[in-house]
Design a protein around this motif. Structure first.
Motif, PDB file in Angstrom:
ATOM      1  N   THR A 307       7.958  18.397 -27.876  1.00 50.63           N
ATOM      2  CA  THR A 307       7.554  17.572 -26.753  1.00 50.63           C
ATOM      3  C   THR A 307       8.137  18.233 -24.815  1.00 50.63           C
ATOM      4  O   THR A 307       7.292  18.889 -23.859  1.00 50.63           O
ATOM      5  N   LEU A 308       9.264  18.072 -24.930  1.00 49.77           N
ATOM      6  CA  LEU A 308       9.739  18.916 -23.524  1.00 49.77           C
ATOM      7  C   LEU A 308       9.998  20.437 -23.515  1.00 49.77           C
ATOM      8  O   LEU A 308       9.131  20.905 -22.510  1.00 49.77           O
ATOM      9  N   ALA A 309      10.172  20.698 -24.470  1.00 46.70           N
ATOM     10  CA  ALA A 309      10.116  22.477 -25.345  1.00 46.70           C
ATOM     11  C   ALA A 309       8.381  22.772 -24.548  1.00 46.70           C
ATOM     12  O   ALA A 309       8.448  23.571 -23.766  1.00 46.70           O
ATOM     13  N   SER A 310       7.486  22.316 -24.594  1.00 45.56           N
ATOM     14  CA  SER A 310       6.062  22.566 -24.628  1.00 45.56           C
ATOM     15  C   SER A 310       6.365  22.180 -23.147  1.00 45.56           C
ATOM     16  O   SER A 310       5.253  23.150 -22.724  1.00 45.56           O
ATOM     17  N   GLN A 311       6.046  21.456 -22.738  1.00 45.82           N
ATOM     18  CA  GLN A 311       5.854  21.047 -21.423  1.00 45.82           C
ATOM     19  C   GLN A 311       6.505  22.258 -20.327  1.00 45.82           C
ATOM     20  O   GLN A 311       6.313  23.067 -19.311  1.00 45.82           O
ATOM     21  N   VAL A 312       8.055  22.450 -20.582  1.00 43.35           N
ATOM     22  CA  VAL A 312       9.046  23.933 -20.198  1.00 43.35           C
ATOM     23  C   VAL A 312       7.807  25.628 -20.180  1.00 43.35           C
ATOM     24  O   VAL A 312       7.465  25.803 -18.857  1.00 43.35           O
ATOM     25  N   VAL A 313       7.477  25.225 -21.638  1.00 41.73           N
ATOM     26  CA  VAL A 313       6.683  26.696 -21.271  1.00 41.73           C
ATOM     27  C   VAL A 313       6.044  26.838 -20.864  1.00 41.73           C
ATOM     28  O   VAL A 313       5.711  27.769 -20.141  1.00 41.73           O
ATOM     29  N   LYS A 314       5.550  25.419 -20.743  1.00 48.43           N
ATOM     30  CA  LYS A 314       3.577  25.407 -20.154  1.00 48.43           C
ATOM     31  C   LYS A 314       4.188  25.276 -17.892  1.00 48.43           C
ATOM     32  O   LYS A 314       3.669  26.413 -17.437  1.00 48.43           O
ATOM     33  N   ILE A 340      13.309  16.915  -6.090  1.00 43.16           N
ATOM     34  CA  ILE A 340      12.763  18.062  -7.447  1.00 43.16           C
ATOM     35  C   ILE A 340      11.245  17.870  -7.937  1.00 43.16           C
ATOM     36  O   ILE A 340      11.381  16.212  -8.227  1.00 43.16           O
ATOM     37  N   PRO A 341       9.845  18.209  -7.723  1.00 46.84           N
ATOM     38  CA  PRO A 341       8.920  17.369  -8.256  1.00 46.84           C
ATOM     39  C   PRO A 341       8.748  18.042 -10.009  1.00 46.84           C
ATOM     40  O   PRO A 341       9.333  19.047 -10.275  1.00 46.84           O
ATOM     41  N   SER A 342       9.573  16.481 -10.699  1.00 49.29           N
ATOM     42  CA  SER A 342       9.493  16.855 -11.960  1.00 49.29           C
ATOM     43  C   SER A 342       8.086  16.668 -12.710  1.00 49.29           C
ATOM     44  O   SER A 342       7.724  15.731 -12.546  1.00 49.29           O
ATOM     45  N   PHE A 343       8.582  16.848 -14.013  1.00 47.08           N
ATOM     46  CA  PHE A 343       7.476  16.329 -15.433  1.00 47.08           C
ATOM     47  C   PHE A 343       8.161  15.667 -16.010  1.00 47.08           C
ATOM     48  O   PHE A 343       9.343  16.252 -16.714  1.00 47.08           O
ATOM     49  N   LEU A 344       8.640  14.205 -15.782  1.00 45.96           N
ATOM     50  CA  LEU A 344       8.735  13.102 -17.177  1.00 45.96           C
ATOM     51  C   LEU A 344       8.325  13.033 -18.577  1.00 45.96           C
ATOM     52  O   LEU A 344       6.891  12.016 -18.243  1.00 45.96           O
ATOM     53  N   CYS A 345       9.017  13.118 -19.599  1.00 42.90           N
ATOM     54  CA  CYS A 345       8.073  13.201 -20.933  1.00 42.90           C
ATOM     55  C   CYS A 345       7.960  11.348 -21.040  1.00 42.90           C
ATOM     56  O   CYS A 345       9.898  11.075 -20.784  1.00 42.90           O
ATOM     57  N   GLU A 346       8.092  10.750 -22.192  1.00 41.81           N
ATOM     58  CA  GLU A 346       8.043   9.115 -21.996  1.00 41.81           C
ATOM     59  C   GLU A 346       8.587   9.114 -23.502  1.00 41.81           C
ATOM     60  O   GLU A 346       8.595   9.867 -24.837  1.00 41.81           O
ATOM     61  N   PRO A 347       9.637   8.334 -23.071  1.00 44.94           N
ATOM     62  CA  PRO A 347      11.194   8.367 -24.907  1.00 44.94           C
ATOM     63  C   PRO A 347      10.297   7.124 -25.042  1.00 44.94           C
ATOM     64  O   PRO A 347       9.843   6.376 -24.646  1.00 44.94           O
ATOM     65  N   VAL A 348      10.709   7.385 -26.836  1.00 43.84           N
ATOM     66  CA  VAL A 348       9.838   6.044 -27.426  1.00 43.84           C
ATOM     67  C   VAL A 348      11.071   5.687 -28.413  1.00 43.84           C
ATOM     68  O   VAL A 348      12.155   6.037 -28.916  1.00 43.84           O
ATOM     69  N   PHE A 349      11.089   3.835 -27.858  1.00 48.13           N
ATOM     70  CA  PHE A 349      11.877   3.248 -29.431  1.00 48.13           C
ATOM     71  C   PHE A 349      11.891   3.737 -30.740  1.00 48.13           C
ATOM     72  O   PHE A 349      10.949   3.687 -30.900  1.00 48.13           O
ATOM     73  N   ALA A 350      13.195   3.581 -31.110  1.00 53.69           N
ATOM     74  CA  ALA A 350      12.945   3.583 -32.392  1.00 53.69           C
ATOM     75  C   ALA A 350      13.911   3.327 -33.387  1.00 53.69           C
ATOM     76  O   ALA A 350      15.073   2.942 -32.804  1.00 53.69           O
TER      77      ALA A 350
END
Ligand code: BGC
Length: 371
Positions: A307-314, A340-350
């Motif tokens: 998810t992080l990689a896709s966001q960064v590529v975008k 710094i303008p940021s994009f925060l992806c969602e962490p998920v409990f496992a």
């Protein structure tokens, strides 16, 4: 929010590599792409651009996945990729970034080893107007940083802290539970966010006496683990176990991530006879997921590096095309020169109950990898 000037889009090097012999003249245009709804001025051909990806180390599992995902996705989007790992050595990372700049990278994506130690390389990027995306870890005290993409780091800590509260029903109990804390690398800006996310929830219970930290080591500086090293976390926990838990049970190990949790688990395996504690982690590394399945680690926090990689590529594409860059947080991450303008992806409990769905069904790991 600080307004960042990106005068990027066609740097000299990119122009040279893309347009030599085409008779096309190139322009460098200043744009301020982060502000929402603001029109951006410049469009540049993104196809064929070169992206430098600087990763900290191959020693910790997640960065191998991050690097591989970034490379795959960037190449699929038509970019040339220069992917480098720096063996957790700051000077190596600085040289790698300088080489990326000298070899004509148009955008840099950097997961810093030490957020505050990339000064020279960042100055060079700024001087050449090369945009920098801080990847997962914020680069501090440099206005060369254009954007930051990460997971919600404070939330990671909250998920860990809340898990402990819920498991032991700390709100309603009259018992006292013992806890030891293992945090991350003081040179990594994320480490404080993880620690604070968990400790803002747990400190009230320490103050009330519901949680006792027998070692007395509570403050971040006392519980930090340089380089997130498993061995360091292990030897510190071995000392604590032999001095404080020879006869008493240790009920909770708050560990900020999986590499440190692994060290704690190794120490427990070698030195501890009491009832097994609750242990938190983060990343769903393979060894730790195996330990979760075996009941030796209670939970982890899944941060899907795809998810992080896709966001960064975008974001790379948006920068190169002069489009508005997709961010969702413009208040949390001040690197010392401004937010710094940021994009925060969602962490998920496992945990052992949902790992199959999260990790196997989604294709993150195969069942074999977890045997
Ligand atoms: C990352 C964590 C990781 C740690 C050690 C942090 O910056 O956010 O996911 O566990 O570094 O690699």
């Amino acid at each position: 929010m600080k307004k960042k000037l990106l005068s990027v889009l066609l740097t000299g090097a990119m122009a040279a590599s893309m347009f030599v012999g085409c008779g096309t003249s190139t322009e460098t245009t200043d744009t301020a792409p982060a502000a929402e709804g603001e029109a951006t001025e410049t469009a540049a051909p993104a196809e064929g651009a070169k992206v430098g990806v600087a990763m900290p180390t191959k020693d910790l599992q997640r960065w191998n996945q991050d690097g591989a995902n970034m490379q795959k996705e960037l190449e699929a989007a038509g970019y040339e990729v220069d992917l480098q790992y720096a063996s957790n050595d700051v000077q190596t990372q600085v040289s790698q970034i300088e080489n990326m700049i000298n070899s004509g990278c148009n955008v840099l994506v950097i997961a810093a080893i030490e957020g505050s130690s990339l000064g020279e390389a960042m100055d060079m990027a700024a001087a050449q107007n090369i945009p920098v995306i801080a990847y997962d870890r914020l680069i501090m005290n440099s206005d060369a940083v254009s954007y930051y993409a990460t997971f919600d780091n404070y939330k990671v800590g909250q998920v860990q802290g809340q898990y402990i509260i819920d498991q032991l029903d700390l709100e309603n109990t009259s018992e006292t539970f013992t806890m030891e804390i293992t945090a991350g690398d003081p040179g990594d800006n994320n480490a404080g966010f993880f620690y604070n996310g968990a400790m803002d929830l747990l400190k009230p219970y320490i103050e009330k006496g519901t949680i006792e930290v027998k070692s007395g080591q509570v403050e971040f500086a006392d519980v930090a683990t340089p380089a997130w090293a498993t061995e360091t976390a292990q030897s510190r926990m071995e000392n604590i176990l032999s001095s404080k838990f020879a006869n008493d049970d240790l009920n909770i190990c708050l560990c900020s991530n999986d590499s440190t949790a692994l060290g704690v688990e190794n120490a427990l395996a070698a030195n501890y006879k009491g009832e097994y504690p609750i242990i938190t982690g983060q990343d769903c590394d393979i060894e730790n997921t195996k330990n979760m399945i075996a009941g030796k680690q209670s939970m982890s926090v899944f941060k899907d590096t795809r998810t992080l990689a896709s966001q960064v590529v975008k974001m790379v594409g948006q920068i190169l095309k002069g489009e508005t860059v997709d961010v969702n947080d413009e208040k949390t991450y001040d690197n010392g020169t401004g937010v710094i303008p940021s994009f925060l992806c969602e962490p998920v409990f496992a945990d052992k109950d949902n790992y199959k769905e999260l990790l196997i069904d989604s294709g993150y790991y195969t069942e074999d990898q977890l045997q």
